[in-house]
Structures are given as C-alpha cells and as structure tokens.
Design a protein around this motif. Structure first.
Motif, PDB file in Angstrom:
ATOM      1  N   LEU A  97       0.826  -1.204   0.000  1.00 18.71           N
ATOM      2  CA  LEU A  97       0.000   0.000   0.000  1.00 18.71           C
ATOM      3  C   LEU A  97       0.862   1.258   0.000  1.00 18.71           C
ATOM      4  O   LEU A  97       0.568   2.226  -0.702  1.00 18.71           O
ATOM      5  N   GLU A  98       1.919   1.243   0.772  1.00 20.13           N
ATOM      6  CA  GLU A  98       2.812   2.400   0.814  1.00 20.13           C
ATOM      7  C   GLU A  98       3.460   2.644  -0.541  1.00 20.13           C
ATOM      8  O   GLU A  98       3.588   3.792  -0.987  1.00 20.13           O
ATOM      9  N   ARG A  99       3.867   1.562  -1.213  1.00 11.84           N
ATOM     10  CA  ARG A  99       4.465   1.714  -2.543  1.00 11.84           C
ATOM     11  C   ARG A  99       3.451   2.240  -3.547  1.00 11.84           C
ATOM     12  O   ARG A  99       3.812   2.921  -4.504  1.00 11.84           O
ATOM     13  N   MET A 100       2.178   1.923  -3.339  1.00  8.31           N
ATOM     14  CA  MET A 100       1.130   2.394  -4.236  1.00  8.31           C
ATOM     15  C   MET A 100       0.679   3.819  -3.907  1.00  8.31           C
ATOM     16  O   MET A 100      -0.199   4.363  -4.557  1.00  8.31           O
ATOM     17  N   GLY A 101       1.309   4.433  -2.906  1.00  7.86           N
ATOM     18  CA  GLY A 101       0.991   5.819  -2.576  1.00  7.86           C
ATOM     19  C   GLY A 101      -0.055   5.993  -1.505  1.00  7.86           C
ATOM     20  O   GLY A 101      -0.487   7.119  -1.219  1.00  7.86           O
ATOM     21  N   PHE A 102      -0.497   4.905  -0.862  1.00  9.64           N
ATOM     22  CA  PHE A 102      -1.483   5.003   0.212  1.00  9.64           C
ATOM     23  C   PHE A 102      -0.787   5.342   1.530  1.00  9.64           C
ATOM     24  O   PHE A 102       0.354   4.947   1.769  1.00  9.64           O
ATOM     25  N   ARG A 103      -1.510   6.071   2.393  1.00  6.87           N
ATOM     26  CA  ARG A 103      -1.014   6.427   3.712  1.00  6.87           C
ATOM     27  C   ARG A 103      -2.092   6.127   4.756  1.00  6.87           C
ATOM     28  O   ARG A 103      -3.281   6.249   4.462  1.00  6.87           O
ATOM     29  N   PRO A 104      -1.685   5.773   5.982  1.00 10.29           N
ATOM     30  CA  PRO A 104      -2.684   5.477   7.020  1.00 10.29           C
ATOM     31  C   PRO A 104      -3.548   6.698   7.318  1.00 10.29           C
ATOM     32  O   PRO A 104      -3.065   7.833   7.313  1.00 10.29           O
ATOM     33  N   THR A 105      -4.826   6.435   7.575  1.00  3.79           N
ATOM     34  CA  THR A 105      -5.752   7.528   7.876  1.00  3.79           C
ATOM     35  C   THR A 105      -5.776   7.855   9.361  1.00  3.79           C
ATOM     36  O   THR A 105      -6.302   8.897   9.761  1.00  3.79           O
ATOM     37  N   GLY A 106      -5.243   6.957  10.175  1.00  3.22           N
ATOM     38  CA  GLY A 106      -5.305   7.143  11.616  1.00  3.22           C
ATOM     39  C   GLY A 106      -6.506   6.478  12.244  1.00  3.22           C
ATOM     40  O   GLY A 106      -6.634   6.411  13.468  1.00  3.22           O
ATOM     41  N   THR A 107      -7.406   5.958  11.413  1.00  3.93           N
ATOM     42  CA  THR A 107      -8.607   5.272  11.914  1.00  3.93           C
ATOM     43  C   THR A 107      -8.638   3.813  11.461  1.00  3.93           C
ATOM     44  O   THR A 107      -9.693   3.188  11.427  1.00  3.93           O
ATOM     45  N   GLY A 108      -7.477   3.302  11.061  1.00  6.22           N
ATOM     46  CA  GLY A 108      -7.389   1.906  10.651  1.00  6.22           C
ATOM     47  C   GLY A 108      -7.444   1.688   9.155  1.00  6.22           C
ATOM     48  O   GLY A 108      -7.188   0.588   8.683  1.00  6.22           O
ATOM     49  N   GLY A 109      -7.777   2.731   8.397  1.00  3.73           N
ATOM     50  CA  GLY A 109      -7.835   2.618   6.948  1.00  3.73           C
ATOM     51  C   GLY A 109      -6.622   3.241   6.277  1.00  3.73           C
ATOM     52  O   GLY A 109      -5.695   3.722   6.932  1.00  3.73           O
ATOM     53  N   TRP A 110      -6.642   3.221   4.958  1.00  4.84           N
ATOM     54  CA  TRP A 110      -5.562   3.798   4.146  1.00  4.84           C
ATOM     55  C   TRP A 110      -6.193   4.624   3.042  1.00  4.84           C
ATOM     56  O   TRP A 110      -7.296   4.334   2.574  1.00  4.84           O
ATOM     57  N   GLU A 111      -5.486   5.672   2.596  1.00  2.00           N
ATOM     58  CA  GLU A 111      -6.008   6.507   1.529  1.00  2.00           C
ATOM     59  C   GLU A 111      -4.871   7.091   0.702  1.00  2.00           C
ATOM     60  O   GLU A 111      -3.726   7.168   1.161  1.00  2.00           O
ATOM     61  N   ARG A 112      -5.184   7.453  -0.515  1.00  2.00           N
ATOM     62  CA  ARG A 112      -4.228   8.147  -1.387  1.00  2.00           C
ATOM     63  C   ARG A 112      -4.996   9.111  -2.272  1.00  2.00           C
ATOM     64  O   ARG A 112      -6.144   8.845  -2.656  1.00  2.00           O
ATOM     65  N   PRO A 113      -4.397  10.255  -2.575  1.00  2.00           N
ATOM     66  CA  PRO A 113      -5.074  11.179  -3.493  1.00  2.00           C
ATOM     67  C   PRO A 113      -4.991  10.656  -4.920  1.00  2.00           C
ATOM     68  O   PRO A 113      -4.074   9.912  -5.267  1.00  2.00           O
ATOM     69  N   VAL A 114      -5.954  11.037  -5.727  1.00  2.00           N
ATOM     70  CA  VAL A 114      -5.900  10.743  -7.155  1.00  2.00           C
ATOM     71  C   VAL A 114      -5.227  11.928  -7.823  1.00  2.00           C
ATOM     72  O   VAL A 114      -5.736  13.041  -7.800  1.00  2.00           O
ATOM     73  N   GLU A 115      -4.062  11.664  -8.375  1.00  2.00           N
ATOM     74  CA  GLU A 115      -3.297  12.751  -8.986  1.00  2.00           C
ATOM     75  C   GLU A 115      -3.950  13.200 -10.283  1.00  2.00           C
ATOM     76  O   GLU A 115      -4.391  12.369 -11.078  1.00  2.00           O
ATOM     77  N   PRO A 116      -4.016  14.521 -10.507  1.00  2.00           N
ATOM     78  CA  PRO A 116      -4.585  15.004 -11.769  1.00  2.00           C
ATOM     79  C   PRO A 116      -3.780  14.527 -12.965  1.00  2.00           C
ATOM     80  O   PRO A 116      -2.570  14.318 -12.868  1.00  2.00           O
ATOM     81  N   VAL A 117      -4.467  14.325 -14.070  1.00  2.00           N
ATOM     82  CA  VAL A 117      -3.797  13.893 -15.298  1.00  2.00           C
ATOM     83  C   VAL A 117      -3.054  15.084 -15.893  1.00  2.00           C
ATOM     84  O   VAL A 117      -3.619  16.185 -16.022  1.00  2.00           O
ATOM     85  N   ALA A 118      -1.809  14.889 -16.258  1.00  2.00           N
ATOM     86  CA  ALA A 118      -1.018  15.968 -16.855  1.00  2.00           C
ATOM     87  C   ALA A 118      -1.614  16.377 -18.186  1.00  2.00           C
ATOM     88  O   ALA A 118      -2.057  15.540 -18.961  1.00  2.00           O
TER      89      ALA A 118
END
Length: 209
Positions: A187-208
């Motif tokens: 998950l970390e390699r895929m850009g996800f980070r812990p939310t602090g509530t047991g889940g994980w999240e990552r932003p969706v980067e805008p398309v160049a």
C-alpha cells in the motif's frame, strides 16, 4: 555429503512443480537444477548434467525476464470492463473463495457505482481491482486481487498508476479499509497512507495536460 546434495536437488526440483507462483517455481527449480548438476558432475553422469544444466539456464532466462517485466507497463495492460462483464464474472466465480479469503465479506455480485479493472499479461488475466464510488469524490477499493501464479508480483500497481481511470469517474481520492494480501508495504508503494482510523487513503493525482 554428496548424496545429501543430490537428494536435496531432486527434492527441490520435484517440489517446485507443486508451487503455483511462477517466480517461486523458477527459483526453486533453478536451485534444484544447480544442485542436481553439481551432484551428477561429481559422479560423472554427463547426460543428466547436460539436462539439469539446460534447465538451470532456462530458469535463469525466465527469472531475468520476469524481473525485468514486473514493473513494465509494456508487459502488463489494464482493461476497464463493466461490472457485469462476462469474463469478469467468470473470473470472480473461479477465484471467488480465494478472493474472499483476502477480502472477507465482499459482495462479488455486480453493483451500481463499481468500476472493474483487469490486469492482463498477454492473454492471461493476472489481477483484478474493483473500485466503488462511495460519493464525495471517494473511491473505495473493494478488491485488489492477484491470481496465484502471479502472487509474487504486484500487478495492481498498473491500475493505480493510471490516475486517468479515476479522474474520469470524478474520484479525487481512493480508500482501502482492508489491507490486501501484499500487505502494508505494498500500500505504501502504491501511494497510500494510514488515515489514523485503521484505513488507508491516497489522493488521485490530476492527469497531466
């Protein structure tokens, strides 16, 4: 000691044939073939030396190729399919029990707001990622599954690389509530980070542009 090497090589070659993962199969087969080559060279059985030496070279070739291609978008392709796609349905039926082992309680029936992404290598489907739009620009990763043959790899990365898949659906971030089989390092390699509530999240980067 020589007999131990010979038997160990034989056991590894035979055991490798029972392994589903293509990478582990090649590694075990290579080590077994090298040991068998050494043993048969020591006792002078040259036809068997030639056979196991050839097997070892073939294993090395495939290991190098698999390693080179494991993060190569030219080797893996992402196919977007409808949630009720026939092949997706077949795949989830065949691997349903295994999918639920990694994602307990997931409903694999077609669902509104769900997008489906198949990761393929040639004509073989190696991974499935199911994402459900839960509103507010958030997509929930319901399934991130890899077939047993490619479980030593992380084909889901090709889905997350293509942010345009999610931007087109109005998603601004992705959430994961259950850690996939590859673990938190994945998950970390895929850009996800812990939310602090047991889940994980990552932003969706805008398309160049």
């Amino acid at each position: 000691m020589l007999e131990v090497i010979g038997w160990l090589g034989t056991v590894l070659v035979v055991a490798s044939l029972t392994v589903a993962g293509v990478w582990r199969f090649r590694v075990m087969n290579l080590v077994g073939a090298v040991l068998a080559t050494a043993y048969n060279a020591a006792i002078g059985v040259w036809p068997v030396v030639a056979m196991n030496g050839a097997i070892a070279l073939i294993d090395v070739y495939w290991l190098v190729r698999l390693q080179r291609e494991r993060h190569d978008a030219a080797a893996y392709e992402v196919l977007d399919v409808d949630a009720d796609d026939a092949w997706l349905g077949h795949l989830l039926r065949v691997h349903g029990d295994d999918v639920r082992r990694f994602h307990p309680g997931v409903d694999l029936a077609p669902a509104p707001g769900r997008s489906a992404h198949l990761v393929v290598r040639g004509d073989e489907t190696v991974g499935v990622v199911l994402v459900r739009d839960v509103g507010g620009g958030t997509g929930l990763i319901e399934v991130d599954y890899v077939t047993p043959r490619f479980r030593d790899f992380t084909p889901g990365e090709f889905v997350y690389r293509r942010s345009g898949l999610f931007v087109e659906r109005g998603l601004r971030r992705l959430e994961v509530h259950a850690v996939p089989h590859a673990g938190t390092t994945y998950l970390e390699r895929m850009g996800f980070r812990p939310t602090g509530t047991g889940g994980w999240e990552r932003p969706v980067e805008p398309v160049a542009a």
